[in-house]
Design a protein around this motif. Sequence first.
Motif, PDB file in Angstrom:
ATOM      1  N   ALA A   1     -29.271 -32.340  38.943  1.00 59.54           N
ATOM      2  CA  ALA A   1     -29.177 -31.887  39.727  1.00 59.54           C
ATOM      3  C   ALA A   1     -28.850 -31.365  41.185  1.00 59.54           C
ATOM      4  O   ALA A   1     -27.522 -31.467  41.582  1.00 59.54           O
ATOM      5  N   ALA A   2     -30.087 -32.373  41.318  1.00 60.70           N
ATOM      6  CA  ALA A   2     -29.546 -32.765  42.990  1.00 60.70           C
ATOM      7  C   ALA A   2     -28.230 -33.632  42.631  1.00 60.70           C
ATOM      8  O   ALA A   2     -27.836 -33.311  43.948  1.00 60.70           O
ATOM      9  N   PHE A   3     -28.221 -34.799  42.366  1.00 60.93           N
ATOM     10  CA  PHE A   3     -26.729 -35.373  42.270  1.00 60.93           C
ATOM     11  C   PHE A   3     -26.124 -34.384  41.935  1.00 60.93           C
ATOM     12  O   PHE A   3     -25.014 -34.729  42.961  1.00 60.93           O
ATOM     13  N   GLU A   4     -25.607 -33.422  41.658  1.00 62.67           N
ATOM     14  CA  GLU A   4     -24.401 -32.061  41.869  1.00 62.67           C
ATOM     15  C   GLU A   4     -24.096 -31.361  42.891  1.00 62.67           C
ATOM     16  O   GLU A   4     -22.632 -31.478  43.103  1.00 62.67           O
ATOM     17  N   GLN A   5     -25.048 -31.372  43.389  1.00 56.11           N
ATOM     18  CA  GLN A   5     -24.832 -30.690  44.870  1.00 56.11           C
ATOM     19  C   GLN A   5     -24.500 -31.550  45.217  1.00 56.11           C
ATOM     20  O   GLN A   5     -23.319 -31.609  46.656  1.00 56.11           O
ATOM     21  N   ILE A   6     -25.168 -32.758  45.688  1.00 56.39           N
ATOM     22  CA  ILE A   6     -24.252 -34.139  46.329  1.00 56.39           C
ATOM     23  C   ILE A   6     -22.583 -34.767  46.333  1.00 56.39           C
ATOM     24  O   ILE A   6     -21.396 -34.270  47.439  1.00 56.39           O
TER      25      ILE A   6
ATOM     26  N   GLN B   1     -23.653 -42.753  34.940  1.00 58.15           N
ATOM     27  CA  GLN B   1     -23.291 -40.957  34.504  1.00 58.15           C
ATOM     28  C   GLN B   1     -23.160 -41.033  35.494  1.00 58.15           C
ATOM     29  O   GLN B   1     -21.883 -40.642  35.823  1.00 58.15           O
ATOM     30  N   MET B   2     -24.064 -40.712  36.931  1.00 62.56           N
ATOM     31  CA  MET B   2     -23.433 -40.679  38.159  1.00 62.56           C
ATOM     32  C   MET B   2     -22.506 -41.028  38.786  1.00 62.56           C
ATOM     33  O   MET B   2     -21.724 -41.327  39.426  1.00 62.56           O
ATOM     34  N   LEU B   3     -22.887 -42.940  38.510  1.00 65.34           N
ATOM     35  CA  LEU B   3     -21.529 -43.623  39.174  1.00 65.34           C
ATOM     36  C   LEU B   3     -20.449 -43.830  38.698  1.00 65.34           C
ATOM     37  O   LEU B   3     -19.720 -43.570  39.128  1.00 65.34           O
ATOM     38  N   VAL B   4     -20.404 -43.421  37.246  1.00 65.47           N
ATOM     39  CA  VAL B   4     -19.045 -42.953  37.028  1.00 65.47           C
ATOM     40  C   VAL B   4     -18.225 -41.646  37.142  1.00 65.47           C
ATOM     41  O   VAL B   4     -17.199 -42.050  37.616  1.00 65.47           O
ATOM     42  N   LYS B   5     -19.091 -41.157  37.189  1.00 69.85           N
ATOM     43  CA  LYS B   5     -18.878 -39.878  38.531  1.00 69.85           C
ATOM     44  C   LYS B   5     -17.882 -39.426  39.296  1.00 69.85           C
ATOM     45  O   LYS B   5     -16.932 -39.056  39.572  1.00 69.85           O
ATOM     46  N   LEU B   6     -18.926 -40.293  40.369  1.00 71.57           N
ATOM     47  CA  LEU B   6     -18.330 -40.909  41.798  1.00 71.57           C
ATOM     48  C   LEU B   6     -17.532 -41.483  41.572  1.00 71.57           C
ATOM     49  O   LEU B   6     -16.686 -41.174  42.482  1.00 71.57           O
ATOM     50  N   ASN B   7     -17.204 -42.205  40.694  1.00 71.00           N
ATOM     51  CA  ASN B   7     -16.713 -43.646  41.049  1.00 71.00           C
ATOM     52  C   ASN B   7     -15.212 -43.638  40.435  1.00 71.00           C
ATOM     53  O   ASN B   7     -14.228 -43.694  40.497  1.00 71.00           O
ATOM     54  N   ILE B   8     -15.537 -43.028  39.078  1.00 67.99           N
ATOM     55  CA  ILE B   8     -14.395 -43.121  38.199  1.00 67.99           C
ATOM     56  C   ILE B   8     -13.951 -41.947  37.748  1.00 67.99           C
ATOM     57  O   ILE B   8     -12.310 -41.773  38.251  1.00 67.99           O
ATOM     58  N   GLU B   9     -14.386 -40.375  38.422  1.00 69.10           N
ATOM     59  CA  GLU B   9     -13.962 -39.344  38.053  1.00 69.10           C
ATOM     60  C   GLU B   9     -13.329 -38.802  39.243  1.00 69.10           C
ATOM     61  O   GLU B   9     -12.313 -38.978  39.092  1.00 69.10           O
ATOM     62  N   ASP B  10     -13.981 -38.974  39.913  1.00 68.70           N
ATOM     63  CA  ASP B  10     -13.550 -38.808  41.394  1.00 68.70           C
ATOM     64  C   ASP B  10     -13.115 -39.124  42.351  1.00 68.70           C
ATOM     65  O   ASP B  10     -12.772 -38.595  42.968  1.00 68.70           O
ATOM     66  N   GLN B  11     -13.041 -40.762  41.816  1.00 73.79           N
ATOM     67  CA  GLN B  11     -12.101 -41.873  42.655  1.00 73.79           C
ATOM     68  C   GLN B  11     -12.662 -41.797  44.213  1.00 73.79           C
ATOM     69  O   GLN B  11     -12.093 -42.133  44.890  1.00 73.79           O
ATOM     70  N   LEU B  12     -14.537 -41.559  44.119  1.00 75.32           N
ATOM     71  CA  LEU B  12     -14.410 -42.024  45.966  1.00 75.32           C
ATOM     72  C   LEU B  12     -15.436 -43.033  45.264  1.00 75.32           C
ATOM     73  O   LEU B  12     -16.294 -43.680  44.436  1.00 75.32           O
ATOM     74  N   PRO B  13     -14.691 -43.782  46.916  1.00 75.02           N
ATOM     75  CA  PRO B  13     -14.978 -45.023  47.497  1.00 75.02           C
ATOM     76  C   PRO B  13     -16.614 -44.947  47.318  1.00 75.02           C
ATOM     77  O   PRO B  13     -17.205 -44.152  47.860  1.00 75.02           O
ATOM     78  N   LEU B  14     -17.513 -46.616  46.810  1.00 75.15           N
ATOM     79  CA  LEU B  14     -19.189 -46.073  46.585  1.00 75.15           C
ATOM     80  C   LEU B  14     -19.835 -47.746  47.454  1.00 75.15           C
ATOM     81  O   LEU B  14     -18.760 -49.100  47.386  1.00 75.15           O
ATOM     82  N   LEU B  15     -20.274 -47.191  48.178  1.00 74.66           N
ATOM     83  CA  LEU B  15     -20.964 -48.350  48.809  1.00 74.66           C
ATOM     84  C   LEU B  15     -22.235 -49.124  49.003  1.00 74.66           C
ATOM     85  O   LEU B  15     -23.193 -47.950  49.103  1.00 74.66           O
ATOM     86  N   ALA B  16     -22.690 -49.561  48.350  1.00 74.05           N
ATOM     87  CA  ALA B  16     -24.140 -49.463  47.577  1.00 74.05           C
ATOM     88  C   ALA B  16     -24.881 -50.722  47.788  1.00 74.05           C
ATOM     89  O   ALA B  16     -24.985 -52.126  47.415  1.00 74.05           O
ATOM     90  N   ILE B  17     -26.227 -50.917  48.099  1.00 72.18           N
ATOM     91  CA  ILE B  17     -26.923 -51.879  47.745  1.00 72.18           C
ATOM     92  C   ILE B  17     -28.962 -51.442  46.814  1.00 72.18           C
ATOM     93  O   ILE B  17     -28.867 -50.034  46.664  1.00 72.18           O
ATOM     94  N   SER B  18     -29.322 -53.196  46.741  1.00 72.54           N
ATOM     95  CA  SER B  18     -30.661 -52.760  45.633  1.00 72.54           C
ATOM     96  C   SER B  18     -31.621 -52.083  46.968  1.00 72.54           C
ATOM     97  O   SER B  18     -31.747 -52.499  48.139  1.00 72.54           O
ATOM     98  N   GLY B  19     -32.909 -51.582  46.692  1.00 71.24           N
ATOM     99  CA  GLY B  19     -33.108 -51.416  47.279  1.00 71.24           C
ATOM    100  C   GLY B  19     -35.197 -52.174  46.858  1.00 71.24           C
ATOM    101  O   GLY B  19     -34.909 -53.272  45.883  1.00 71.24           O
ATOM    102  N   ASN B  20     -36.092 -52.249  47.426  1.00 69.07           N
ATOM    103  CA  ASN B  20     -37.553 -53.257  47.201  1.00 69.07           C
ATOM    104  C   ASN B  20     -37.858 -52.499  45.754  1.00 69.07           C
ATOM    105  O   ASN B  20     -38.500 -53.669  44.847  1.00 69.07           O
TER     106      ASN B  20
END
Lengths: 379, 379
Positions: free
Chosen positions: B26-31, B65-84
């Motif tokens: 739900a939070a992701f969909e708001q983002i 699913q979240m990353l597919v939606k943002l990056n493939i469906e919405d065609q938004l560039p993603l810049l991500a790093i790993s955390g601890n």
Amino acid sequence: MKVLHTADWHIGKKLYEYDLYAEQVAAFEQIRQIARQKKVDAVVIAGDLYDRSVPSEEAVSVLKQMLVKLNIEDQLPLLAISGNHDSARRLGVGDEWFEHNQYFLKTELGIDAKGRRTLEPVELGNCQFFLVPYFNPKASRTYFEDDNISTMAQAMAKVVAECESYFKPGLAHILVGHCFVAGSSHEDSEVSSTVGGLDEVPASLFKNFDYVALGHLHNHQALSADNARYAGSPVKFSLSELTNQKGVYIYDTETNDREFVPLKDPTPMVSLTGSLDELCQPAKYNEVADQAFVFVNLTDRQVIANLVEKLRACYPRLVHIERQNGLEGIVQTPSVELLKEANSPLKMTAAFFEQTQGLTLSAAQRDYLAQLLAEIEEE
Amino acid sequence: MKVLHTADWHIGKKLYEYDLYAEQVAAFEQIRQIARQKKVDAVVIAGDLYDRSVPSEEAVSVLKQMLVKLNIEDQLPLLAISGNHDSARRLGVGDEWFEHNQYFLKTELGIDAKGRRTLEPVELGNCQFFLVPYFNPKASRTYFEDDNISTMAQAMAKVVAECESYFKPGLAHILVGHCFVAGSSHEDSEVSSTVGGLDEVPASLFKNFDYVALGHLHNHQALSADNARYAGSPVKFSLSELTNQKGVYIYDTETNDREFVPLKDPTPMVSLTGSLDELCQPAKYNEVADQAFVFVNLTDRQVIANLVEKLRACYPRLVHIERQNGLEGIVQTPSVELLKEANSPLKMTAAFFEQTQGLTLSAAQRDYLAQLLAEIEEE
């Protein structure tokens, strides 16, 4: 079009306590060379890329390096499916992005983000590739909207029918699958395959395909069918594969030829029979390479102090010792019934200890064992 | 260029026994909606995408699913790093392929298949993005070929110096990092952060960046610095975050504005204090939504039979009960020394049982517990 067919890499597998990464990487480098020499147009990997559904970080890293080399450095199209040893979801984590570089990976029967059904073929050159990941017949009920599917043969008949509905005439039709085809022979290392019965698929189902690139069984001679082959594993995973020739198939869609190209054993595997005295003669052990994996079939019956250490002094990579004639004074036949009843590794080990040693685990031993098992599970 | 900055998704995290997937989705969909409404040009995710280094299959599937939606469906560039909390190797499994679709993911300091160093920036629009994954100061010694690095501050100084060596004038410089910046305040849910001491990085190190998009701390107000922000987690993970406003930052490279855009709480979180009688009055519980997560601070001191069931009848998603005034007749202070000595979950639980119940675990209880722990570890 020339297609290299391999399968059952099982990255992360161990031979008893020995990691096989070095052997797997060496076999992989040979496969890469064969792909280059034979000028293949695509590489098929028919399932079981990992050995476990939760691979270790090292296994993840080793497999990734291999796929990067083949697909990104060598620019070879890859067609891969998950096997019963892979976790479909873990293996499939980047699949939506892989296609940009002609790496086609199917891990689940379903509908993808682009609305395509899993069984819609990948078209490359003059070829339609049907990528059929390993699946549970019950899981296929949702895909086919058919609650009557209960055996693998029924499910595969549905799979084949859907694949054939996409057939374009004039193209070669290759099915990539991971299953047990009836009439195949099997090996000790295929631990999770249910051989016979509900999991069997008749070879005749696949009669309309030009080539069926199979994974699941580790011997490339496991099946003799006109149009279907198991590639076999590139590395020997058990003593029963001692005389097994490892390799890959090259299928040529123009000539319909399938050629088996052997791989050299990166590490010899040896089985020796004799008494400790005989095996520890320099004439005997000097014949065996230091890096060889050694299985020993010991003829002595008495308890021998520091047996493993003594054998390892002669054979540094001693894998396993069998007592050909049994051991003196030890109960030889643990009750199978009791082992069946034990439903946890803890209980099973305790029962085994009791039956072989005639002793019950102490509370401290039990604690230690539980902790150890928990650590193993965590890995 | 407008950049949406989020972090600390912790997919797979639980609030006591409750899965938070519904809240996280739900939070992701708001983002996603905010990204659309604000017409952002890229999305930054500053680490801790997963909650655990070995995420469950469900967590793997939900994040994908979240990353597919943002990056493939919405065609938004993603810049991500790993955390601890992420395993760099597991999270980074498809990274070599992601860039084809402008999904840039950095998980380890090193040199990639194309010979590029991790800290070479990603250039998008008028911006240089420096993606600095979470790393261990010791691990950075190899990257920098410098054995003298021992603290995070030393390592980060090296990181910043390398980043600055790539600076192009006229472009905006954004650093994406996952670390503890000195002077920040922290929350209970950041369990693995070592706060203070060797892990601290002074904010002044980052003074030459236009914006520093941070992850690690779950409160967006944790740090007040001119050019650096923690995005905070999109979902509340502990009682200490009860009054925390969740949201994302939008950074505009043209105007240098950073706007905090709040997220609505998908599920209310409530803390209640009172006796069982008071809390079970309809006037009291009717004020609380059925789906709310409820923490109870109970004022009663006596042992109450079926306490959890009674409270759950009024508050279906009861999360946790504290006894504000303690419990009558029960040893209140288990020896910390004894708990420290216990070095396994099994021993610890056994010790706790002994101290609170005055009883020793029976062999059957111990077996059951060991099995249970093994199952939990396996998950």
